[in-house]
Design a protein around this motif. Structure first.
Motif, mmCIF file in Angstrom:
data_model
loop_
_atom_site.group_PDB
_atom_site.id
_atom_site.type_symbol
_atom_site.label_atom_id
_atom_site.label_comp_id
_atom_site.label_asym_id
_atom_site.label_seq_id
_atom_site.Cartn_x
_atom_site.Cartn_y
_atom_site.Cartn_z
ATOM 1 N N SER A 330 -10.099 -16.037 -45.411
ATOM 2 C CA SER A 330 -10.662 -15.997 -44.064
ATOM 3 C C SER A 330 -12.067 -16.592 -44.095
ATOM 4 C CB SER A 330 -10.700 -14.552 -43.543
ATOM 5 O OG SER A 330 -11.480 -13.731 -44.404
ATOM 6 N N GLY A 331 -12.733 -16.549 -42.957
ATOM 7 C CA GLY A 331 -14.097 -17.061 -42.874
ATOM 8 C C GLY A 331 -14.254 -18.084 -41.766
ATOM 9 N N VAL A 367 -5.509 -16.762 -43.370
ATOM 10 C CA VAL A 367 -4.211 -17.074 -43.963
ATOM 11 C C VAL A 367 -3.953 -16.061 -45.066
ATOM 12 C CG1 VAL A 367 -2.823 -18.774 -45.222
ATOM 13 C CG2 VAL A 367 -4.454 -19.533 -43.481
ATOM 14 N N SER A 368 -2.742 -15.499 -45.087
ATOM 15 C CA SER A 368 -2.359 -14.536 -46.116
ATOM 16 C C SER A 368 -1.277 -15.143 -46.993
ATOM 17 C CB SER A 368 -1.850 -13.240 -45.486
ATOM 18 O OG SER A 368 -2.871 -12.598 -44.748
ATOM 19 N N LEU A 369 -1.458 -15.014 -48.287
ATOM 20 C CA LEU A 369 -0.529 -15.576 -49.268
ATOM 21 C C LEU A 369 -0.047 -14.464 -50.186
ATOM 22 C CD1 LEU A 369 -2.897 -18.498 -50.373
ATOM 23 C CD2 LEU A 369 -1.184 -18.608 -48.552
ATOM 24 N N VAL A 370 1.252 -14.415 -50.448
ATOM 25 C CA VAL A 370 1.795 -13.444 -51.392
ATOM 26 C C VAL A 370 2.172 -14.188 -52.664
ATOM 27 C CG1 VAL A 370 3.607 -11.753 -51.845
ATOM 28 C CG2 VAL A 370 2.649 -11.962 -49.552
ATOM 29 N N ILE A 371 1.639 -13.708 -53.789
ATOM 30 C CA ILE A 371 1.872 -14.350 -55.088
ATOM 31 C C ILE A 371 2.264 -13.289 -56.106
ATOM 32 C CG2 ILE A 371 0.230 -16.229 -54.667
ATOM 33 C CD1 ILE A 371 -1.721 -14.537 -56.516
ATOM 34 N N LEU A 372 2.813 -13.721 -57.215
ATOM 35 C CA LEU A 372 3.058 -12.801 -58.322
ATOM 36 C C LEU A 372 1.729 -12.305 -58.875
ATOM 37 C CD1 LEU A 372 5.872 -14.768 -60.205
ATOM 38 C CD2 LEU A 372 6.158 -12.692 -58.833
ATOM 39 N N GLY A 373 1.684 -11.040 -59.254
ATOM 40 C CA GLY A 373 0.452 -10.494 -59.806
ATOM 41 C C GLY A 373 -0.025 -11.250 -61.030
ATOM 42 N N SER A 374 0.922 -11.794 -61.803
ATOM 43 C CA SER A 374 0.555 -12.540 -63.008
ATOM 44 C C SER A 374 -0.157 -13.853 -62.685
ATOM 45 C CB SER A 374 1.804 -12.829 -63.847
ATOM 46 O OG SER A 374 2.777 -13.525 -63.079
ATOM 47 N N ALA A 382 -8.413 -21.109 -58.342
ATOM 48 C CA ALA A 382 -8.116 -22.310 -57.557
ATOM 49 C C ALA A 382 -8.777 -22.272 -56.191
ATOM 50 C CB ALA A 382 -6.600 -22.451 -57.394
ATOM 51 N N LEU A 383 -8.954 -21.078 -55.622
ATOM 52 C CA LEU A 383 -9.485 -20.958 -54.267
ATOM 53 C C LEU A 383 -10.988 -20.714 -54.224
ATOM 54 C CD1 LEU A 383 -6.696 -18.762 -52.599
ATOM 55 C CD2 LEU A 383 -6.906 -21.259 -52.646
ATOM 56 N N THR A 384 -11.608 -20.460 -55.365
ATOM 57 C CA THR A 384 -13.033 -20.120 -55.382
ATOM 58 C C THR A 384 -13.931 -21.301 -55.027
ATOM 59 O OG1 THR A 384 -12.733 -18.314 -56.957
ATOM 60 C CG2 THR A 384 -14.934 -19.264 -56.793
ATOM 61 N N HIS A 391 -16.762 -22.879 -47.004
ATOM 62 C CA HIS A 391 -16.884 -21.681 -47.826
ATOM 63 C C HIS A 391 -15.983 -20.603 -47.235
ATOM 64 C CE1 HIS A 391 -20.233 -22.982 -50.432
ATOM 65 N NE2 HIS A 391 -20.576 -23.711 -49.377
ATOM 66 N N LEU A 392 -15.032 -20.153 -48.023
ATOM 67 C CA LEU A 392 -14.027 -19.212 -47.545
ATOM 68 C C LEU A 392 -14.188 -17.867 -48.228
ATOM 69 C CD1 LEU A 392 -10.944 -21.617 -47.687
ATOM 70 C CD2 LEU A 392 -12.495 -21.220 -45.769
ATOM 71 N N GLN A 393 -13.825 -16.826 -47.512
ATOM 72 C CA GLN A 393 -13.818 -15.481 -48.089
ATOM 73 C C GLN A 393 -12.408 -15.189 -48.592
ATOM 74 O OE1 GLN A 393 -15.383 -12.388 -45.598
ATOM 75 N NE2 GLN A 393 -14.352 -10.755 -46.763
ATOM 76 N N VAL A 394 -12.295 -14.784 -49.847
ATOM 77 C CA VAL A 394 -10.994 -14.520 -50.458
ATOM 78 C C VAL A 394 -10.951 -13.057 -50.900
ATOM 79 C CG1 VAL A 394 -9.383 -15.152 -52.296
ATOM 80 C CG2 VAL A 394 -10.836 -16.915 -51.259
ATOM 81 N N ASP A 395 -9.989 -12.314 -50.357
ATOM 82 C CA ASP A 395 -9.815 -10.899 -50.706
ATOM 83 C C ASP A 395 -8.426 -10.697 -51.306
ATOM 84 O OD1 ASP A 395 -12.329 -9.993 -49.524
ATOM 85 O OD2 ASP A 395 -11.377 -10.469 -47.604
ATOM 86 N N VAL A 396 -8.320 -9.694 -52.171
ATOM 87 C CA VAL A 396 -7.058 -9.432 -52.872
ATOM 88 C C VAL A 396 -6.576 -8.019 -52.569
ATOM 89 C CG1 VAL A 396 -5.885 -9.370 -55.105
ATOM 90 C CG2 VAL A 396 -7.782 -10.958 -54.742
ATOM 91 N N GLN A 397 -5.305 -7.901 -52.257
ATOM 92 C CA GLN A 397 -4.666 -6.592 -52.115
ATOM 93 C C GLN A 397 -3.590 -6.493 -53.197
ATOM 94 O OE1 GLN A 397 -3.197 -5.699 -48.201
ATOM 95 N NE2 GLN A 397 -2.438 -3.670 -48.778
ATOM 96 N N ARG A 398 -3.821 -5.598 -54.144
ATOM 97 C CA ARG A 398 -2.913 -5.479 -55.290
ATOM 98 C C ARG A 398 -1.907 -4.348 -55.075
ATOM 99 N NH1 ARG A 398 -8.135 -6.309 -57.218
ATOM 100 N NH2 ARG A 398 -8.393 -8.298 -58.333
ATOM 101 N N GLY A 399 -0.971 -4.242 -56.011
ATOM 102 C CA GLY A 399 0.000 -3.160 -55.961
ATOM 103 C C GLY A 399 0.966 -3.277 -54.805
ATOM 104 N N VAL A 400 1.428 -4.510 -54.540
ATOM 105 C CA VAL A 400 2.297 -4.786 -53.406
ATOM 106 C C VAL A 400 3.690 -5.134 -53.921
ATOM 107 C CG1 VAL A 400 2.632 -6.324 -51.406
ATOM 108 C CG2 VAL A 400 0.329 -5.547 -52.020
ATOM 109 N N ALA A 401 4.700 -4.957 -53.081
ATOM 110 C CA ALA A 401 6.060 -5.403 -53.371
ATOM 111 C C ALA A 401 6.597 -6.165 -52.165
ATOM 112 C CB ALA A 401 6.972 -4.220 -53.694
#
Length: 479
Positions: A330-331, A367-374, A382-384, A391-401
């Motif tokens: 986002s951003g 934009v929300s992207l779902v990726i493998l935790g690995s 890649a997004l930093t 300049h974009l803000q990148v947040d991570v939500q872990r522990g998802v299925a």
């Protein structure tokens, strides 16, 4: 009565190659068809658990723990020598000498990783492919003990030439011709080719692997090249199931699936087949049959170009991918900029990162992207860097299925989404993201990982897929 096939390609997974008894039974299953006048090509996985053991050996060497790596190699030596002996090989036989030489080559490759303290994708492929290279001679030995004339080959020797994307290589257009050239003579001479699955080689001879579960892919590549009548994937389950039987006691076998349906199931976590396994078969219309080694007379699951729908069950299966992460981008730099998604995709493509789901808000503010935790570390890297000066803000939500429902019957059927969402809501399960493709073969949702078992059982029941409970349902073969 169905026409008798003249050529079958049979794939045997890790459980069916687990020890001498399992190998002998797998050899019997292939010979059973050969005795009926059918030519058979056999494609084998590593012995159960060996691929993970080889990965552990490689990682131990990279970290400098050569003692642990050597101990593990010694364990592999004992296991494979024991299997060869139990299959009737003498201590000075050619099979035992070949296994000894392969293990020495493995030891040298691992020692090279230890000296450099570097495990490249190319080195990893070389090391992990030893599992199949060691099991193929054992299957040939098992076939010989039953009176068959067998000849074993590596994937490269069988003609599977690939690109150089180590870890997830894809066959080149020239592979089909090479496979026919190298195997047709063996078949015409009355030999049973035994191919080490999961692996191929580049045009320069470097060993590559096709990704986890790649032995299925190897079998279908060979089947398509030889214009086989069918490809049979022998597993330790009855076929493709309506859900993971380890999670859902009422899971049942699906009699028939289309190529598209089985690809969706494999992509969204059903480990019974490699996601790309059916792609070589589609153009030629060659059927794939998933069969149980424990019950070889059971028809299993037939995968063809045609989808069967009964009108009452638009959804055929429920599957899930665990251990995934949601990356939210986002951003101010993203708002109203039409090419930002293209830039995101290009950055991820350069890192070879697979996107499981994608969602963009209607305001185009995130934009929300779902990726493998690995893949999380590579994705964030890649997004930093600023993309296009933004300049974009990148947040991570872990522990998802990601939970997905799959079925060709969903196409044009009203109320499927409503039933899915109602079932999850009634079970007090929160939906984080939603995705449905235009093909209408699947609807997928991202949920909290802690809810995935309960969600799978709930949705499976809501769509009427439960069978009578069966005790001691076997697990799923991942190789």
């Amino acid at each position: 009565m169905p026409e008798q096939p003249s050529l079958l390609v049979m794939k045997f997974g890790g459980t069916n190659m687990g020890d001498a008894a399992a190998i002998r039974h797998s050899a019997y299953l292939s010979q059973r068809s050969s005795k009926e006048g059918v030519k058979v090509v056999v494609v084998v996985s590593a012995m159960a658990g060996v691929t993970n053991q080889l990965l552990g050996i490689a990682e131990a060497a990279e970290k400098g723990d050569i003692a642990l790596a050597n101990d593990q190699i010694a364990g592999l030596r004992t296991r494979h020598f024991t299997a060869a002996q139990d299959l009737g090989a003498a201590p000075d036989s050619g099979v035992v000498r070949e296994i000894r030489e392969l293990l020495e080559t493995l030891r040298q490759a691992v020692y090279g990783v230890y000296l450099l303290r570097e495990l490249t994708p190319r080195s990893r492929d070389l090391i992990v492919a030893f599992g199949e290279r060691l099991s193929a001679p054992l299957m040939a030995l098992g076939l010989s003990s039953l009176g068959a004339r067998a000849h074993h080959l590596t994937g490269g020797q069988a003609g599977i030439v690939t690109d150089s994307h180590f870890g997830s290589a894809r066959p080149l257009s020239t592979a089909a011709g090479r496979i026919r050239d190298r195997l047709s003579g063996l078949l015409d001479a009355g030999l049973t080719p035994v191919i080490a699955g999961f692996m191929g080689e580049t045009e320069k001879g470097a060993i590559t692997t096709l990704g986890r579960g790649g032995t299925d892919f190897s079998a279908t590549i060979v089947g398509a090249a030889l214009h086989a009548d069918e490809v049979w994937a022998w597993k330790d389950v009855d076929g493709v199931m309506s859900a993971d039987p380890r999670s859902v006691m009422g899971a049942q076998n699906i009699a028939q699936l289309s190529y598209g349906e089985v690809m969706e199931l494999a992509y969204f976590g059903a480990k019974v087949l490699h996601p790309l396994a059916v792609t070589p078969l589609q153009e030629a219309g060659i059927p794939l049959r998933v069969k149980s080694a424990a019950d070889p007379d059971f028809a299993g699951t037939l995968v063809t170009s045609e989808a069967q729908t009964d009108g009452q069950h638009p959804v055929k299966a429920v599957t899930a991918i665990r251990g995934v992460s949601i990356i939210n981008v986002s951003g101010a730099g993203i708002l109203g900029v039409p090419d930002v998604v293209a830039d995101l995709f290009a950055a991820l493509a350069r890192e070879n990162i697979t996107l499981l789901m994608v969602s963009q808000s209607s305001s185009m503010s995130n934009v929300s992207l779902v990726i493998l935790g690995s893949d999380e570390e590579h994705t964030l890297a890649a997004l930093t860097p600023p993309m296009g000066g933004r300049h974009l803000q990148v947040d991570v939500q872990r522990g998802v299925a990601v939970l997905a429902i799959v079925g060709a019957g969903m196409r044009g059927t009203k109320g499927v989404s409503a039933k899915l969402f109602s079932a999850l809501a009634n079970a007090d399960i929160n939906i984080l993201m939603i995705s449905q493709g235009s093909s209408e073969l699947n609807i997928s949702v991202a949920i909290e990982g802690a809810d995935v078992e309960h969600a799978t059982r709930t949705v499976h029941s809501a769509f009427g897929l439960d069978a009578e409970p069966v005790a001691d349902k076997p697990g799923t073969d991942t190789r």
